[in-house]
Scaffold this active site. Structure first.
Site, PDB file in Angstrom:
ATOM      1  N   GLY A   1       0.786  -1.231   0.000  1.00 24.25           N
ATOM      2  CA  GLY A   1       0.000   0.000   0.000  1.00 24.25           C
ATOM      3  C   GLY A   1       0.813   1.273   0.000  1.00 24.25           C
TER       4      GLY A   1
ATOM      5  N   GLY B   1       2.644   2.280  -2.542  1.00 22.68           N
ATOM      6  CA  GLY B   1       2.730   2.824  -3.893  1.00 22.68           C
ATOM      7  C   GLY B   1       4.061   2.543  -4.567  1.00 22.68           C
TER       8      GLY B   1
ATOM      9  N   ASP C   1       4.694   0.922 -14.419  1.00 25.88           N
ATOM     10  CA  ASP C   1       5.179   0.077 -13.326  1.00 25.88           C
ATOM     11  C   ASP C   1       5.848  -1.184 -13.863  1.00 25.88           C
ATOM     12  OD1 ASP C   1       3.985   1.999 -11.823  1.00 25.88           O
ATOM     13  OD2 ASP C   1       2.356   0.742 -11.075  1.00 25.88           O
TER      14      ASP C   1
END
Length: 387
Positions: free
Chosen positions: A121, A123, A172
């Site tokens: 969480g 990122g 990503d």
């Protein structure tokens, strides 16, 4: 967890035999935020920590997933893979298997144990790290490592979009799959044209500052920002033939911005155009070793995300403000989608301990709980570990 420990746990779980080991990094975007969908550049890099796996072929069509981070173990038949909420984290590698099978590449049964040290969480892309890990395991175990890496990157993005149902961009997976040690990647997310740049921070280091507020850029805010950018683009297209906001130079935008009457749409567009220019400058400064100038761009990026794009929030603004006030900090900004998660800072190594102490103390006094700090070099992309 060390690789040897992971191997030992793998043997306890699945028995003795050949074990192959793999690693897949997390990623951070140095600069270029919220402009991937506006036709702009991003400048991500792979981190020095991530997700690790032991894997072994089986003689059947069964795949066993286990993780040292979660109690959940998942068993699937390759020919009957479906999304299941109860399978939680295993849906990410399951989606990759489905996409690879659609392409007709070789695959069979496997036993897999994964272990990650990317904070959940925050990122830093633990899901994309896991997806690329799965893709490279399949490539090396069954396809002699011959599959095209950029095709694997695209497959992993498609797995997250279609199988898991998260509408992520390609940055990503690209940064994680294509990362190189001590290099950042200037990536055009539309064309996937890319260039590496050197990241030699000299007597400075990259610090990741986790606000410990779980990232919560909810779908409605994200869609709202995209819609405002699309509205600004529609208005500008009445005067100039462009396909995306980031095709405009700063000078061109400044001449035309008065056409956008709605305040929010104008601000979002201004962020996109200026942030794209900052990203190109950052690439140049890093290649030239001008770290102080690069640091100033980080601070300017944060100001724009706070004031023009309005995606930062109290926690991110506080941690960046405190970082910039601390001695030895050359620049800092929020990174990622916003409303929580992480910031990054470039900090003099000689001032590092003092920097962490001061930022921790001042953040806690204003927010009520402590942030976390991660030091990371810039690492290689997903690969097999040969030991």
């Amino acid at each position: 967890m060390q690789i040897n420990e992971l191997k030992e746990e793998f043997r306890m779980l699945y028995g003795s035999g050949e074990i192959r080991t793999f690693t897949s990094p997390g990623r951070v975007n140095l600069i270029g935020e919220h402009i991937d969908y506006n036709g702009g550049y991003v400048l991500p890099c792979a981190l020095g920590f991530g997700t690790y796996a032991c894997a072994r072929k089986r003689n059947d069509r069964k795949i066993n997933f286990a993780s040292t981070n979660f109690h959940l173990k998942v068993e699937v038949d390759i020919d009957e893979i479906k999304f299941s909420e109860s399978d939680e984290w295993a849906n990410y590698p399951k989606g990759v298997i489905v996409e690879i099978m659609k392409k007709g590449y070789k695959i069979s049964g496997m036993d897999i144990l994964v272990s990650g040290n990317i904070p959940n969480g925050a990122g830093l892309s633990s899901s994309a790290s896991l997806e690329m890990l799965m893709a490279v395991i399949i490539d090396n175990l069954f396809n002699e490592g011959k599959l095209d890496r950029i095709e694997l990157v695209k497959l992993c993005q498609r797995a997250e979009n279609t199988f898991v149902g998260v509408n992520c961009g390609i940055m990503d997976q690209f940064a994680i799959g294509m990362g190189k040690q001590n290099k950042a990647i200037l990536l055009d997310c539309n064309t996937l044209k890319y260039n590496y740049c050197n990241v030699d921070l000299k007597d400075n280091c990259l610090v990741i500052l986790d606000t410990n507020k779980r990232r919560a850029l909810n779908e409605s805010k994200y869609n709202e920002r995209r819609a405002e950018c699309e509205e600004a683009l529609r208005i500008l297209q009445t005067q100039k033939q462009i396909n995306a906001l980031c095709e405009l130079s700063i000078e061109e935008f400044n001449e035309m911005e008065k056409l956008i009457k709605e305040d929010n749409a104008r601000k979002r567009a201004k962020h996109a155009v200026y942030e794209n220019e900052r990203t190109k400058e950052a690439y140049k400064y890093l290649n030239e070793g001008k770290i102080e100038k690069f640091g100033k761009l980080l601070a300017a990026s944060h100001n724009s995300l706070r004031d023009l794009y309005e995606v930062s929030g109290k926690e991110l603004d506080t941690i960046v403000d405190e970082a910039l006030k601390a001695k030895g900090c050359l620049g800092a900004r929020m990174t990622g989608a916003g409303f929580g998660g992480c910031a990054i800072a470039i900090v003099k190594k000689a001032k590092l301990d003092n920097f962490i102490d001061i930022v921790r103390e001042n953040y806690k006094s204003k927010i009520g709980y402590e942030p976390s700090f991660y030091l990371s070099g810039i690492g290689d992309g997903t690969e097999e570990i040969y030991s």
